[in-house]
Design an enzyme around this catalytic site. Structure first.
Site, PDB file in Angstrom:
ATOM      1  N   HIS A  73      34.233  17.672  -5.424  1.00  0.00           N
ATOM      2  CA  HIS A  73      33.582  17.329  -6.903  1.00  0.00           C
ATOM      3  C   HIS A  73      32.793  18.724  -7.388  1.00  0.00           C
ATOM      4  CE1 HIS A  73      34.974  13.075  -6.540  1.00  0.00           C
ATOM      5  NE2 HIS A  73      34.443  13.181  -5.140  1.00  0.00           N
ATOM      6  N   ASN A 151      35.471   7.194  -8.204  1.00  0.00           N
ATOM      7  CA  ASN A 151      36.486   7.796  -8.762  1.00  0.00           C
ATOM      8  C   ASN A 151      37.138   6.990  -9.924  1.00  0.00           C
ATOM      9  OD1 ASN A 151      36.420   9.980  -6.886  1.00  0.00           O
ATOM     10  ND2 ASN A 151      37.825   8.848  -5.727  1.00  0.00           N
TER      11      ASN A 151
END
Length: 537
Positions: A73, A151
């Site tokens: 990320h 997500n």
């Protein structure tokens, strides 16, 4: 953070040297800088002298400008906003299921900060790459922070946290070539049948969202809601975008990338600046807190969806993002989230992936940002904090009323335990300590259902993307994946097999292409052939 006016000057701090203005440059010691163009040197040609304090402070801080990049990320964008509760879950008062205060009152607004991200690639990678997208929201509630970390896709590759480092290593670039290689990815995937469901999503158009504003979000893992009586239900969280959902084909993504590899960040920022504030509705799915033997999968399995017809999406509130960060590094890069950050009325399930994430996320932040990362304004709760935590790098303030007493219990002015706001949830756990998989793995049924649910053009894109990636793998890996896809749906396996007959396989050990880019090797040759010669100078 200090208030900043439209021209970027601090407007709160009036402590200035005589003759100094709000825009006067100083160093971090507060010394006005009268020459920011020239080092102190012996004569105007040098050499420089050691007592260049302004330079030393400036350059040594510059040398330390970056904290370690996130392992996953790393590439992200974010914005501030608010969450507004509906006071209900479906048609029921929300208090029936949870005592979490932020949900109780219709119209109640809680400040939030949301960070969107890609997963595998670095902080300046294109935002068009085939990759899950992170969707993490920090709620600054009256009871402290709640982080909902997930997500854009509602499931994950694996169900056991022990496999997470292996998964990420397989998807990351090869440690020798530093190039992402589909053969490494499918070597892991073919040996891990539980990944098939997520792979079906990832290689379809759902693997490349068109923008952050037009993608769904999910907490992925199973959590619990706890009511005033200490009774719990299992829940899953889902963000539904009011802007609709849009995805890109591989060809469309490559065309966008050729023009702008920051397109999603730019789209989010400019939409908010225009006043077109993106909005999502938060929905939950609920089921009773037991193992549900009537289902053909384990409800705690993060590779599975809960069927919506059995466990409907129930709206509980909406989120609006209406303010861009004033500084990317201070607010987006240093924003730190953790799946263990829950407020009263929210709890953990026994989900084995969640259990591992709960340790890993906060441990990562203490390494990456520092042990006092929660004192940074972007991470600090919007309420009173009182702890006996002591010292550590970058301690900014002491969070207690009596600086002398940093332990508990104490009879001479130390901190005291809080009263319990409701009956404590006390789940019953019994069994031998073992190393075993769950009983109901059922790795292919939902993947087959997803394949059949895709529109025709989405299935075509899925097959094309899979064939392009698998053609870079050895035949033994291809054969295993064809078998896996056939177990999902015979047509699924047949189409991949037919595509690979034409495409062939990688038996010569050539370097693979990043997933989705089946002509990356040709691009290397084209750069050599089309490069324009220039005379050296």
């Amino acid at each position: 953070m200090n208030q900043v006016s439209q021209d970027g000057r601090g407007v709160n701090d009036k402590r200035m040297t005589q003759g100094e203005q709000a825009d006067t440059l100083t160093n971090r010691q507060g010394h006005p800088v009268t020459d920011n163009q020239n080092l102190r040197t012996v004569g105007n040609r040098g050499p420089s002298v050691l007592e260049n304090y302004d330079f030393l402070e400036k350059i040594t801080h510059f040398d330390r400008e970056r904290i370690p990049e996130r392992v996953v990320h790393a590439r992200g964008a974010g914005a501030h906003g608010y969450f507004e509760a509906y006071g209900k879950v479906g048609n029921d008062p929300v208090s029936k299921y949870t005592r979490a205060k932020l949900f109780q009152e219709a119209g109640k607004r809680t400040p939030v900060f949301t960070r969107f991200s890609s997963v595998i690639h670095g902080s300046h990678s294109p935002e068009t790459l085939r990759d899950p997208r992170g969707f993490a929201t920090k709620f600054y509630t009256e009871d402290g922070n709640w982080d909902l970390v997930g997500n854009n896709l509602k499931i994950f590759f694996i169900r056991d946290a022990l496999k997470f480092p292996d998964l990420i290593h397989a998807f990351k670039p090869d440690p020798v070539t530093n190039i992402q290689d589909p053969e490494r990815i499918f070597d892991f995937v073919s040996s891990s049948p539980e990944t098939t469901h997520m792979i079906t999503f990832l290689f379809s158009p759902w693997g490349i969202p068109a923008s952050y504003r037009q993608m769904q979000g999910s907490g992925v893992n199973t959590y619990k809601w706890v009511n005033q009586d200490g009774a719990a239900v299992l829940v899953k969280y889902h963000w539904q975008p009011k802007q609709g959902v849009k995805n890109l084909t591989q060809k469309e993504a490559e065309e966008v990338q050729g023009k702008n590899f920051n397109h999603a960040t730019q789209d989010l920022y400019e939409a908010i600046e225009r006043g077109e504030y993106p909005e999502w509705e938060l929905c939950v799915q609920m089921m009773s807190d037991d193992d549900h033997p009537e289902l053909d999968f384990d409800p705690l399995d993060a590779t599975k969806l809960w069927p919506e017809e059995q466990f409907p999406f129930l709206p509980v509130g909406k989120m609006v993002l209406n303010r861009n960060p004033q500084n990317y590094y201070a607010e987006v890069e240093q924003a730190a989230f953790g799946t263990g950050v829950l407020v009263d009325g929210l709890d953990f399930s026994d989900d084995k992936l969640l259990q591992g994430r709960t340790f890993s996320y906060s441990d990562t932040q203490r390494y990456r940002v520092g042990p006092n990362y929660l004192q940074l304004p972007i991470n600090a709760p919007h309420k009173h904090v009182a702890t006996n935590q002591e010292g550590g790098q970058m301690l900014y303030q002491v969070d207690r009323i009596n600086a002398h007493i940093n332990y508990e219990p104490s009879t001479i002015g130390g901190l005291r335990e809080a009263s319990n706001p409701g009956v404590e949830h006390t789940p019953h756990v019994e069994g031998n300590i073992v190393r075993q998989s769950i009983d109901r793995t059922n790795d292919f049924k939902q993947a087959g259902g997803r394949y059949r649910a895709l529109e025709g053009w989405e299935r075509d894109e899925l097959i094309s993307n899979l064939v392009g990636a698998l053609s870079q793998c050895r035949k033994q890996i291809q054969d295993i994946m064809i078998e896996r896809f056939t177990q999902c749906d015979p047509d699924y396996g047949k189409r991949v097999a037919e595509g690979l007959k034409t495409a062939g396989s990688n038996e010569n050990g050539r370097i693979g292409n990043p997933i989705g880019f089946d002509r990356a090797g040709a691009a290397v040759r084209e750069a050599q052939q089309q490069g324009h010669e220039s005379e050296p100078y």
